[in-house]
Write an enzyme that holds these catalytic residues in place. Structure first.
Site, PDB file in Angstrom:
ATOM      1  N   HIS A  75      13.436   7.768  22.500  1.00 46.17           N
ATOM      2  CA  HIS A  75      14.632   8.257  21.806  1.00 46.17           C
ATOM      3  C   HIS A  75      14.388   8.471  20.317  1.00 46.17           C
ATOM      4  O   HIS A  75      15.138   9.193  19.659  1.00 46.17           O
ATOM      5  CB  HIS A  75      15.826   7.326  22.044  1.00 46.17           C
ATOM      6  CG  HIS A  75      15.816   6.062  21.251  1.00 46.17           C
ATOM      7  ND1 HIS A  75      15.298   4.877  21.723  1.00 46.17           N
ATOM      8  CD2 HIS A  75      16.287   5.793  20.012  1.00 46.17           C
ATOM      9  CE1 HIS A  75      15.449   3.933  20.819  1.00 46.17           C
ATOM     10  NE2 HIS A  75      16.043   4.465  19.770  1.00 46.17           N
ATOM     11  N   GLY A 236      11.919   1.556  18.557  1.00 48.95           N
ATOM     12  CA  GLY A 236      10.512   1.916  18.679  1.00 48.95           C
ATOM     13  C   GLY A 236       9.556   0.819  18.294  1.00 48.95           C
ATOM     14  O   GLY A 236       8.367   0.879  18.600  1.00 48.95           O
TER      15      GLY A 236
END
Length: 287
Positions: A75, A236
């Site tokens: 994402h 992340g």
């Protein structure tokens, strides 16, 4: 509560998956130094953690897994327009980053050559939220740039779910989901969170009236009472567990992915479970 947590086996070279050409997961032991409810990390405490930037600003974290590749969340690479993915030329990776407001003498940027988002991932959906960035140039190892260890895949006899283990999450994310109470961290933050068994995590979310579907390819980590969690812009980045016998060696078992708000009771953060993607990671790395 600490008595409930069990240790993991030593992260020796026969209990971790090495995809770099040097020893993985080692760092200077406990340089004491947003993650919500965390504290400042020491400079170089997590030498595999990088800042991913766009237009000069940090927006996601990542993990060095060898001299050419960075692991992050799918994402993080979405443009926000449908299923469109960012171009490699639009992002940079900052190595040896600590304070986002200062240019350290040993920090530097590297360019991205290719972006590989997992084929099962679709923007704005949490399933298969993992990606790998290939760098234009090979990294040179130093005290503040080292590769992370990865876990073995679920088909390996040394595979572990890491349930009920204390883990560490680190990043430059928001220090409170309410931006009037805390903005994005300037200095790298770290916090300890408990890895929650998947079924327990599902029951917690259900108890709060949430219909979030937690997949077997995901991992929950947080605290029953809330208060400590990853938050926006930590995305992340790595969820890490430490070696039992070597305090200065760690393994990245999760990638910061999603959740409901930040640090809410009975709503732990949801991470991509790295061990479920080892075959795909090997394929991208050509290992």
């Amino acid at each position: 509560m600490l008595g409930m947590f069990r240790s993991i086996p030593s992260l020796s070279t026969d209990s971790v998956m090495l995809v770099a050409d040097v020893k993985c997961g080692f760092h200077d032991s406990e340089r004491l130094g947003k993650v919500v409810g965390g504290q400042n990390a020491g400079k170089g405490e997590f030498p595999w953690l990088v800042s991913i930037t766009r237009r000069g600003g940090h927006f996601c974290g990542g993990t060095v897994i060898n001299s050419r590749f960075i692991l992050t969340a799918g994402h993080c690479l979405c443009t926000g327009i449908g299923a469109e993915i960012l171009s490699p030329q639009s992002i940079k990776i900052t190595m040896s980053q600590h304070d986002l407001t200062q240019k350290d003498s040993d920090s530097y940027q590297v360019s991205v050559k290719t972006i590989s988002v997992h084929p099962g991932y679709t923007c704005k959906k949490p399933k298969d939220d993992i990606a790998i960035l290939e760098l234009e140039n090979e990294l040179k190892w130093s005290e503040t740039v080292k590769p992370a260890c990865l876990p073995f895949g679920s088909n390996h006899n040394l595979h572990s779910t890491f349930d009920n283990i204390l883990a560490t999450v680190a990043g430059w994310g928001w220090t409170n989901e309410n931006n009037s109470k805390g903005g994005r961290a300037k200095t790298l933050q770290k916090a300890r969170v408990n890895v929650i068994e998947t079924e327990k995590c599902r029951s917690w979310y259900k108890s709060q009236g949430k219909k979030t579907k937690i997949q077997e390819t995901q991992l929950c980590a947080g605290h029953e009472q809330g208060g400590i969690d990853a938050c926006w812009a930590d995305s992340g980045g790595p969820l890490m567990v430490s070696s039992e016998k070597q305090n200065n060696q760690m393994m990245v078992v999760g990638v910061v992915s999603t959740g409901i708000g930040c640090a809410r009771p009975y709503l732990p953060g949801i991470y991509t479970r790295v061990s479920e993607y080892i075959p795909w990671i090997r394929q991208i790395l050509g290992k």
